[in-house]
Design a protein around this motif. Structure first.
Motif, PDB file in Angstrom:
ATOM      1  N   ASN A  93     -15.687  -8.697   7.477  1.00 36.52           N
ATOM      2  CA  ASN A  93     -15.478  -7.332   7.962  1.00 36.52           C
ATOM      3  C   ASN A  93     -14.050  -6.833   7.728  1.00 36.52           C
ATOM      4  O   ASN A  93     -13.639  -5.840   8.317  1.00 36.52           O
ATOM      5  N   SER A  94     -13.305  -7.489   6.856  1.00 33.09           N
ATOM      6  CA  SER A  94     -11.917  -7.098   6.597  1.00 33.09           C
ATOM      7  C   SER A  94     -11.843  -5.832   5.752  1.00 33.09           C
ATOM      8  O   SER A  94     -12.757  -5.514   4.996  1.00 33.09           O
ATOM      9  N   VAL A  95     -10.712  -5.163   5.873  1.00 33.11           N
ATOM     10  CA  VAL A  95     -10.490  -3.944   5.095  1.00 33.11           C
ATOM     11  C   VAL A  95     -10.047  -4.311   3.674  1.00 33.11           C
ATOM     12  O   VAL A  95      -9.679  -5.448   3.394  1.00 33.11           O
ATOM     13  N   LYS A  96     -10.064  -3.318   2.801  1.00 31.53           N
ATOM     14  CA  LYS A  96      -9.758  -3.536   1.392  1.00 31.53           C
ATOM     15  C   LYS A  96      -8.356  -4.130   1.192  1.00 31.53           C
ATOM     16  O   LYS A  96      -8.154  -4.976   0.329  1.00 31.53           O
ATOM     17  N   GLN A  97      -7.397  -3.698   2.018  1.00 30.28           N
ATOM     18  CA  GLN A  97      -6.027  -4.204   1.887  1.00 30.28           C
ATOM     19  C   GLN A  97      -5.960  -5.714   2.104  1.00 30.28           C
ATOM     20  O   GLN A  97      -5.174  -6.401   1.467  1.00 30.28           O
ATOM     21  N   GLU A  98      -6.778  -6.216   3.016  1.00 26.82           N
ATOM     22  CA  GLU A  98      -6.791  -7.662   3.268  1.00 26.82           C
ATOM     23  C   GLU A  98      -7.273  -8.421   2.036  1.00 26.82           C
ATOM     24  O   GLU A  98      -6.735  -9.466   1.688  1.00 26.82           O
ATOM     25  N   TYR A  99      -8.304  -7.886   1.386  1.00 33.72           N
ATOM     26  CA  TYR A  99      -8.800  -8.514   0.160  1.00 33.72           C
ATOM     27  C   TYR A  99      -7.725  -8.490  -0.926  1.00 33.72           C
ATOM     28  O   TYR A  99      -7.520  -9.481  -1.632  1.00 33.72           O
ATOM     29  N   GLU A 100      -7.032  -7.366  -1.048  1.00 32.28           N
ATOM     30  CA  GLU A 100      -5.984  -7.242  -2.060  1.00 32.28           C
ATOM     31  C   GLU A 100      -4.814  -8.181  -1.767  1.00 32.28           C
ATOM     32  O   GLU A 100      -4.271  -8.808  -2.677  1.00 32.28           O
TER      33      GLU A 100
END
Length: 166
Positions: A93-100
């Protein structure tokens, strides 16, 4: 909505400045440093906050060039945090910034691994060779690692490990 927990790391800016100074010391006065004490702090930085990890990955790569024998002696202690970064998963459920952020960390950690592999006899170290074997069988890490190895072998390694000091 209930009470929220928000932790603030008041020492982050200070630690970040200290690690930036450490990076500068590598170029300016390496001959006056106790490399093993320096490596102790680098090891701690590899387990720290995102920004500090990024700096210590650069330092690890730089140290592999400047004092390979000292790094070779501490290789097992350096590989473990690199391995944990590369195998870390982002919550669903993480936001896109966390993936980046995680992707950037993985790339930087893999650059550090590629730099460690340039040390003579580093491939004979069991923990590093096991980790490289793990990278080669992990579908998400292998393409990244291959690109990084091509970049490191094709370009000047100093340019690949340069920190923007502007």
């Amino acid at each position: 909505m209930g009470p929220f927990k928000h932790t603030v790391d008041d020492g982050l800016d200070l630690r970040k400045a200290a690690f930036e100074c450490m990076y500068t010391l590598l170029d300016s006065c390496l001959d006056r440093l106790d490399v093993f004490e320096f490596l102790n702090h680098v090891e701690n930085g590899l387990r720290d906050h995102y920004d500090i990890k990024m700096l210590t990955y650069l330092m690890t790569a730089r140290l592999a060039q400047l004092c390979p024998t000292a790094v070779l002696q501490r290789l097992e202690r350096l590989v473990e945090p690199l391995k944990s970064t590369c195998t870390m998963k982002v919550k669903a459920n993480s936001v896109k910034q966390e993936y980046e952020k995680q992707d950037e960390l993985k790339r930087s950690a893999l650059r550090a691994v590629a730099a460690l592999l340039t040390i003579p006899d580093a491939d004979k170290n069991p923990s590093l060779s096991e980790f490289v074997g793990q990278i080669k069988v992990t579908p998400e890490l292998l393409p990244l690692f291959e690109v990084i190895q091509k970049d490191c072998s094709g370009n000047n390694v100093n340019e690949a490990n340069a920190m923007d000091q502007s």
